[in-house]
Design an enzyme around this catalytic site. Structure first.
Site, PDB file in Angstrom:
ATOM      1  N   TYR A  75      -6.093  -1.232  -6.879  1.00  0.00           N
ATOM      2  CA  TYR A  75      -5.464  -2.409  -6.274  1.00  0.00           C
ATOM      3  C   TYR A  75      -4.834  -2.136  -4.915  1.00  0.00           C
ATOM      4  CZ  TYR A  75      -1.009  -1.265  -8.851  1.00  0.00           C
ATOM      5  OH  TYR A  75       0.114  -0.699  -9.373  1.00  0.00           O
ATOM      6  N   GLU A  76      -4.509  -3.259  -4.225  1.00  0.00           N
ATOM      7  CA  GLU A  76      -4.079  -3.257  -2.819  1.00  0.00           C
ATOM      8  C   GLU A  76      -5.146  -2.681  -1.893  1.00  0.00           C
ATOM      9  OE1 GLU A  76      -1.811  -5.137  -2.366  1.00  0.00           O
ATOM     10  OE2 GLU A  76      -0.984  -5.152  -4.371  1.00  0.00           O
ATOM     11  N   GLY A  77      -6.400  -2.954  -2.219  1.00  0.00           N
ATOM     12  CA  GLY A  77      -7.514  -2.428  -1.457  1.00  0.00           C
ATOM     13  C   GLY A  77      -7.966  -1.127  -2.064  1.00  0.00           C
ATOM     14  N   ARG A  79       0.828  -1.211   0.000  1.00  0.00           N
ATOM     15  CA  ARG A  79       0.000   0.000   0.000  1.00  0.00           C
ATOM     16  C   ARG A  79       0.861   1.259   0.000  1.00  0.00           C
ATOM     17  NH1 ARG A  79      -4.706  -2.406   4.072  1.00  0.00           N
ATOM     18  NH2 ARG A  79      -5.874  -3.423   2.386  1.00  0.00           N
TER      19      ARG A  79
END
Length: 599
Positions: A439-441, A298
């Protein structure tokens, strides 16, 4: 496409004069980060980024990675660039010397990492995922796993991946169906499919170490029943030599909007009886362990937002200097002029520049907190720094990636109609940037993480500590002379007031049990955080610039440009907090008021 120039001067300025690299270098284990060494690292990284990686960016976008006869092939030049990347030691910068790392602080790694991403986002994704795998195994792997995998991951001989998402389980990891069955010999047999796996297969290295979330047959339901496994593409013998090919393959590559050269794979595990995997840590604690890698990623993705903003700004600025169009306002007798002389173009360029510089400074500040949390000798100081990095991680990820998209979009706008034409390259930055808020949440998930876990869970304690530190900067600005310092101080103080009021509302609302209202307000709340935190960093940069202007021998033009950019941010960006505060406290009235059938 206009060439990329690594922002070495700004990175050096921020590290040495704004975020406090000297304090990081004083920590145990970080003493190798001397100013001369760091400057040399920045210079060499900038040369590599501009000279080796950037020229491949357009090649990768046009040709992409392909799957041919079961083999994933990266674009021409990729393998040679990766070989040079490894030989130069860039994969090992922040890792422990016991595993072959160079032991430099993550603050320095963040600065270098921005250059890889700015030069070639598709290339930079590969080491980004590998560094997360190293971080995870360093924290949670067994002694045997560390000895077997870490030296080769750190050196770049092998790369790593993160395998979470499945067709039916995007962000909802409780729905993961990939299965793991105990084999009786200490290993597990993994069967299932993962999608959206960055560099899930490629031709850059001889082995790929997949970190895979899977569920045991007797596991409890939900996220508490997920375990984590190391699943090598090529099985590894105890002495580290390659063994047999594991039962894992790339079933297909995704066709995407951007990052064409980064092979985004659909991975099939266990088509021929089960891929051999090895448990990391304890059974049913896999998601807990995976968060080490996710949080690393993140922050890395946030840096990608910074990097693409910088790249788009550079291209728009250089185009505006050479594109001649219309007479500039105020020049009654002149002929057509470069569009950089038109006020609205200058406004867009300053917006781009200020956003890139503010987000860069905040990301580097996050690096200092990460290093402090890992290396400070005092437990209380480590805990305080960990609380701070926990708080800023979702902000760096979400706010910076939103900025990446917005700045790339402005870059297209500066180009006018030529920006919509692929040949200029401006469109590639916009297409590449668009994945970053996803992406990555997704950024909505990051907003909920900030609101509920990072602010609500401790009753706002970490947030209040951060607000107090920001107010210290406001107080320090009072001692600085001139209109610039006064304007920056005034707008920053107003922004902090708005953020403090929003934070108290968020804490109070959650204390009243109104989770729906808090969730409805989470995204504007995160945007408010980023805008104010970015303004705080720009204020610190302005103070450093004013100090430089008082010293002989300083680069006066650089300092003056920094000061103008900081004041632009204060006067044009920080006032937006006045609109974000009402958006936070009133969101509950309309966001949930629409019946589903009315949409």
């Amino acid at each position: 496409m206009i060439p990329y120039t690594a922002p070495v001067a700004d990175l050096r300025f921020l590290l040495h004069h704004v975020v406090g690299l000297d304090r990081v270098a004083a920590l145990p284990g970080c003493d190798g980060a001397t100013p001369d060494l760091v400057d040399a690292v920045l210079e060499e990284a900038g040369k590599f980024a501009a000279g080796v990686l950037a020229p491949l960016n357009r090649v990768g976008d046009r040709r992409g990675s392909v799957l041919e006869n079961g083999v994933v092939r990266t674009p021409e030049g990729w393998a040679d660039a990766y070989r040079q990347f490894v030989e130069a030691g860039w994969t090992s910068l922040p890792f422990e010397p016991e595993h072959g790392g160079q032991g430099l602080p993550w603050t320095v790694q963040f600065a270098v990492q921005e250059m890889w991403q700015g030069a070639n986002l598709s290339f930079g994704l590969c080491p980004l995922l590998t560094q997360g795998a190293v971080d995870l195994l360093s924290e949670h792997g067994s002694a045997e796993q560390k000895a077997l995998y870490l030296p080769r991951l750190v050196s770049g001989e092998w790369t790593g991946t993160m395998n979470l998402t499945e067709p039916q389980a995007g962000s909802d990891l409780a729905a993961v169906r990939t299965r793991a069955v105990r084999a009786g010999d200490g290993s597990y047999r993994i069967t299932g499919q993962k999608i959206f796996i960055t560099y899930g297969d490629h031709d850059l290295t001889g082995n790929i170490i997949h970190l895979v979330l899977a569920r045991l047959p007797d596991a409890p339901a939900g996220v508490k029943g997920i375990s984590l496994f190391v699943v090598p593409k090529i099985l590894v013998n105890p002495d580290g030599t390659p063994g047999d090919r594991n039962d894992v393959r790339c079933a297909s590559l995704e066709h995407k909007l951007g990052i064409m050269a980064s092979p985004t794979a659909v991975m099939a595990f266990g088509d021929d009886g089960g891929a051999i995997g090895y448990l990391v840590g304890e059974e049913n604690r896999g998601l807990e362990y995976m968060f080490t890698m996710m949080n690393n990623a993140r922050l890395g993705v946030g840096l990608q937002g910074v990097a693409i903003a910088e790249r788009a700004y550079q291209q728009a600025r250089d185009y505006a200097r050479t594109r001649v169009q219309s007479r500039a306002p105020g020049d009654a007798k002149g002929g057509p002029a470069p569009i950089i002389r038109h006020p609205d173009v200058r406004r867009m360029l300053l917006e781009m520049r200020a956003a890139a510089e503010a987000s860069r400074a905040l990301a580097l500040y996050a690096g200092t907190q990460l290093d402090t949390a890992r290396h400070h000798p005092d437990a209380a100081a480590r805990a305080a720094a960990q609380a701070r990095i926990d708080l800023v991680t979702p902000v760096v990820k979400a706010w910076s990636t939103d900025i990446g998209v917005e700045v790339a979009s402005l870059g297209v706008q500066v180009h006018g109609g030529m920006g919509f034409i692929e040949e200029t390259g401006a469109a590639q930055h916009y297409r590449d940037a668009r994945i970053l808020p996803i992406y990555e949440g997704t950024n909505g998930i990051q907003a909920n993480d900030l609101a509920f876990r990072k602010v609500g869970r401790d009753g706002g304690a970490a947030a209040r500590a951060f607000l107090a530190e920001m107010r210290d900067t406001v107080a320090a600005l009072e001692a600085l002379p001139g209109d610039d310092a006064a304007a920056i101080r005034r707008h920053l103080a107003e922004g902090i007031d708005a953020l403090e009021e929003a934070t108290e509302w968020m804490v109070r609302t959650q204390g009243e049990g109104d989770a729906v209202a808090a969730a409805a307000a989470a995204t504007p709340y995160l945007r408010l955080w980023g805008t104010v935190a970015g303004g705080w960093m720009m204020a610190r940069a302005a103070a450093a610039a004013l100090d430089a202007l008082r010293r002989s021998g300083a680069d006066a033009a650089f300092a003056q440009a920094k000061l103008v950019t900081a004041r632009f941010y204060a006067e044009q960006c920080l006032p937006r907090t006045r609109g974000l505060l009402p958006a936070v406290v009133t969101a509950r009235h309309t966001v949930t008021a629409m019946a589903e059938e009315w949409f």
